[in-house]
Scaffold this motif. Structure first.
Motif, PDB file in Angstrom:
ATOM      1  N   CYS A 139      64.959  69.994  36.580  1.00  0.00           N
ATOM      2  CA  CYS A 139      64.433  70.752  35.451  1.00  0.00           C
ATOM      3  C   CYS A 139      65.579  71.183  34.548  1.00  0.00           C
ATOM      4  O   CYS A 139      66.581  71.710  35.021  1.00  0.00           O
ATOM      5  CB  CYS A 139      63.681  71.976  35.965  1.00  0.00           C
ATOM      6  SG  CYS A 139      63.044  72.973  34.618  1.00  0.00           S
ATOM      7  N   PRO A 140      65.473  70.939  33.225  1.00  0.00           N
ATOM      8  CA  PRO A 140      66.574  71.255  32.323  1.00  0.00           C
ATOM      9  C   PRO A 140      66.743  72.753  32.059  1.00  0.00           C
ATOM     10  O   PRO A 140      67.793  73.177  31.597  1.00  0.00           O
ATOM     11  CB  PRO A 140      66.188  70.530  31.040  1.00  0.00           C
ATOM     12  CG  PRO A 140      64.709  70.442  31.083  1.00  0.00           C
ATOM     13  CD  PRO A 140      64.353  70.293  32.530  1.00  0.00           C
ATOM     14  N   CYS A 141      65.714  73.553  32.332  1.00  0.00           N
ATOM     15  CA  CYS A 141      65.784  74.944  31.881  1.00  0.00           C
ATOM     16  C   CYS A 141      66.588  75.844  32.816  1.00  0.00           C
ATOM     17  O   CYS A 141      67.457  76.579  32.379  1.00  0.00           O
ATOM     18  CB  CYS A 141      64.384  75.496  31.666  1.00  0.00           C
ATOM     19  SG  CYS A 141      63.576  74.685  30.281  1.00  0.00           S
ATOM     20  N   HIS A 142      66.290  75.816  34.106  1.00  0.00           N
ATOM     21  CA  HIS A 142      66.996  76.718  35.013  1.00  0.00           C
ATOM     22  C   HIS A 142      67.522  76.004  36.242  1.00  0.00           C
ATOM     23  O   HIS A 142      67.765  76.625  37.269  1.00  0.00           O
ATOM     24  CB  HIS A 142      66.125  77.902  35.403  1.00  0.00           C
ATOM     25  CG  HIS A 142      65.652  78.671  34.221  1.00  0.00           C
ATOM     26  ND1 HIS A 142      64.432  78.456  33.644  1.00  0.00           N
ATOM     27  CD2 HIS A 142      66.256  79.623  33.479  1.00  0.00           C
ATOM     28  CE1 HIS A 142      64.296  79.241  32.597  1.00  0.00           C
ATOM     29  NE2 HIS A 142      65.381  79.954  32.462  1.00  0.00           N
ATOM     30  N   GLY A 143      67.623  74.670  36.152  1.00  0.00           N
ATOM     31  CA  GLY A 143      68.324  73.921  37.190  1.00  0.00           C
ATOM     32  C   GLY A 143      67.593  73.726  38.505  1.00  0.00           C
ATOM     33  O   GLY A 143      68.223  73.490  39.521  1.00  0.00           O
TER      34      GLY A 143
END
Lengths: 523, 155
Positions: free
Chosen positions: B104-108
């Motif tokens: 996920c790019p937002c919070h890893g």
């Protein structure tokens, strides 16, 4: 007879300027005596929320730094620039982005107005935060001002809410994904209800989310709701609370000041000079007023017949205080105009619901929170902010010590406590962040670990616990609850700053750690 | 004894006062409740939760296709079809296929091939949706119904 009538009318018309001005102002112009100067304040609808006289100490720029006023002026600036933006903006998913593009590239001065709105919003969050810091460190939440501190906290929350709801309106990629994250934070109660397997019965998460965005994903419903919140609901709440906030300051006797403010004033050369200046000017203008008599004043015992400068070290709000306020307004305006001329508000490509920005970053004041939600959505987004807000709200009711009211850091002991707390906060937080970046957290070591353990045991909750423990230790050490409050507040403030810096500069794509954005992988 | 009993009795003034407070409080409470209820959407103007994705032959064996509109991966292997949600269980970003899993790019948050969380803040694994076949021969994904990852639709 006709001649006589004309003469009358001409004479009356000649007096018109004076009589109209007086009817408009409700007091003689220009105000010369102390009484008329008071009238200039309390006969004026816009000024009468202020007292007619102001203590010299409150004019000391280094005490308040005008931060509350700056916040208020920015709110006015945002209201006005916001109305300008509303002329061209339509809150629909088809038009919103195009309208913002038009505002930026086609509308006369549109880009400038949008920049003012953007930097004004950032500036207001910044000013409100600094204002809270000032009020806290000068101990101005004490005595009768306890509840006004809570109204201040509500205003901080509303300010954040206004920024957050405004963030979606341009309908660009950044807006869409930052708001998706925000809406899911509201839904993150499910993290708890899922862990307890009660989501089927009370689904607080989905309820919150559906109420906020009117659906399960960000779309037209969300845009409409955020627009309503941004332009009418939150501003009305904000204006009302600002009114109550100001009214209570007035009822509490104006700005806070130390109990020995009068002695301090006597020993301060700059203030004494200023007072002399004001006095001299007013004596001159009073002398020019031939009708002024001093007969009565000379009868008052123990008082020299001073004009407009009483022994209580106050001066009339008009004109001194009002001009001080106008100069704060002018400084605020210049700063905003300067920023808006040189820096453009960003606008990414149009919102694309199937591909997120990478990294998808919130505005700077939410990046500390974003760092916390990268450990646990519920704790970082709801749990810890709630704990911090409740902790801040309780401070005036726990720290009821009668010491050094209206003095920065309550003196030397507070300064050293604050210094030590900054050190403690920075060292412990940076160690925990470095540990997490290098070695990961529970899930990396025990893949099968239940979520509920991570929710309650993550870097965010540990740091909150450490800060609370530090504050209790300081209370034990100094025997003063005020010092404990200074320690706690300083820790949270320093923590907020460090987490914000972490989120802003050291997090890149996939929220991985990078020493600088130049190392981000190209894709 | 008699006096104590009389004191306990509600006199008319107290009764009216309590009734008035109750009426005002009740009105305010009901107003809030009604407002909230009316703001909760009854109809969602969103892509349908049960949707057709095409014929089985549109998907190659051992492939993973991303359906953008519905935010779902359609996986086909030798045993059949499975549908994996692309919405991160943390805060709703869209995960990307990294070849040997999803990130996920937002919070890893990181997930393995079976959708299980391997790192990051996601509270649970990615959802597997039920896949079935419509009478017209098209595949249907039901995103309301989550299933175990081993359940596949054999075609």
């Amino acid at each position: 007879m006709a001649n006589y009538g004309m003469k009358e009318i001409t004479a009356t018309l000649k007096e018109l300027k004076g009589s109209f001005l007086e009817s408009f102002l409700r007091h003689p112009w220009p105000p010369r005596s102390a009484r008329e100067r008071s009238q200039a304040i309390f006969q004026n609808f816009f000024l009468h929320i202020q007292s007619a006289r102001i203590h010299l100490y409150s004019l000391k720029p280094a005490f308040t730094m005008g931060l509350g006023l700056i916040s208020f002026f920015l709110f006015l600036l945002l209201t006005i620039s916001g109305i300008f933006l509303m002329v061209y903006y339509n809150p629909t998913t088809e038009l919103a982005y195009i309208n913002v593009k038009d505002i930026s590239f086609v509308v006369d001065y549109g880009r400038y107005i949008r920049n003012i709105h953007r930097w004004g919003a950032h500036g207001m969050v910044f000013a409100v935060l600094l204002h809270m810091v000032r009020v806290f460190y000068t101990g101005s939440y004490k005595r009768s001002r306890k509840f006004n501190w809570i109204i201040g906290l509500l205003l901080l929350t509303i300010t954040m809410g206004l920024s957050y709801t405004g963030y979606l309106l341009p309908w660009d990629q950044l807006a869409y994904w930052a708001v998706t994250i925000g809406a899911n934070i509201a839904a993150s109660f499910s993290e708890i209800t899922n862990a307890l397997s009660i989501t089927r019965f009370i689904d607080i998460g989905s309820f919150n989310k559906q109420l906020l965005i009117g659906g399960n994903t960000i779309g037209q419903e969300a845009l409409t709701r955020f627009y309503l919140l941004h332009i009418i609901i939150l501003p009305i709440i904000c204006i009302t609370l600002i009114g109550v906030h100001f009214w209570r300051i007035r009822k509490d006797g104006g700005l806070s000041r130390p109990d020995n403010a009068d002695e301090i004033i006597k020993n301060m050369k700059s203030i004494a000079d200023m007072a002399d200046g004001i006095k001299g000017k007013q004596e001159k203008s009073a002398a020019a007023d031939k009708n002024k008599t001093y007969g009565l004043m000379e009868l008052v015992k123990d008082r020299t017949p001073q004009v407009d400068l009483d022994l209580d070290n106050t001066v009339p709000m008009w004109p001194t205080g009002v001009w001080a306020e106008i100069s704060v307004l002018m400084v605020t305006l210049s700063a905003m105009l300067f920023l808006s001329y040189f820096f453009d508000a960003p606008l990414k490509e149009i919102a694309n619901p199937s591909v997120p920005e990478n990294p998808a970053k919130a505005p700077w004041y939410f990046l500390g929170l974003q760092e916390l939600v990268s450990y646990s959505a519920f704790m970082g987004g709801i749990g810890i902010p709630a704990i911090v807000m409740i902790g801040l709200a309780l401070i005036p009711y726990i720290d009821k010590e009668e010491r050094e009211f209206g003095v920065w850091f309550s003196g030397a002991e507070g300064r050293s406590t604050a210094g030590k707390s900054v050190l403690f906060s920075a060292v412990s937080l940076i160690l925990i962040l470095a540990f997490t970046v290098k070695l990961g957290w529970l899930r990396n070591w025990f893949p099968g670990i239940p979520q509920i353990i991570i929710t309650f045991l993550n870097p965010g909750t540990i740091i909150v616990f450490l800060f609370a423990a530090w504050s209790v230790y300081i209370i034990k050490l100094t025997g003063s609850r005020r010092m404990g409050a200074v320690a706690l507040f300083t820790c949270f403030l320093a923590g907020f700053i460090i987490l914000t810096i972490m989120g802003t500069y050291f997090r890149g794509p996939n929220w991985d750690f990078y020493w600088s954005p130049s190392q981000w992988p190209v894709h | 004894m008699n006096d104590a009993k009389e004191e306990k009795q509600l006199n008319r003034r107290d009764f009216l006062e309590k009734a008035a407070i109750g009426a005002v409080g009740g009105t305010a409470g009901l107003f809030c409740l009604v407002t909230m209820k009316s703001c909760l959407p009854k109809v969602l103007n969103e892509p349908p939760a049960i949707f057709k994705i095409g014929y089985p032959n549109d998907f190659a064996v051992n492939s993973a296709n991303y359906i953008a509109e519905q935010k779902v991966f359609i996986l086909r292997d030798s045993s059949g079809f499975r549908a994996l949600s692309a919405i991160c269980t943390h805060l709703g970003c869209i995960v990307q296929n990294t070849g040997n899993g999803y990130s996920c790019p937002c919070h890893g948050s990181k997930f393995n091939e079976t959708g299980k969380v391997t790192a990051g803040p996601a509270p649970r694994g990615l959802d597997w949706f039920k896949v079935s076949m419509a009478p017209d021969g098209q595949l249907v994904v039901n995103s309301r119904e989550t299933v175990d990852e081993v359940i596949t639709l054999n075609v």
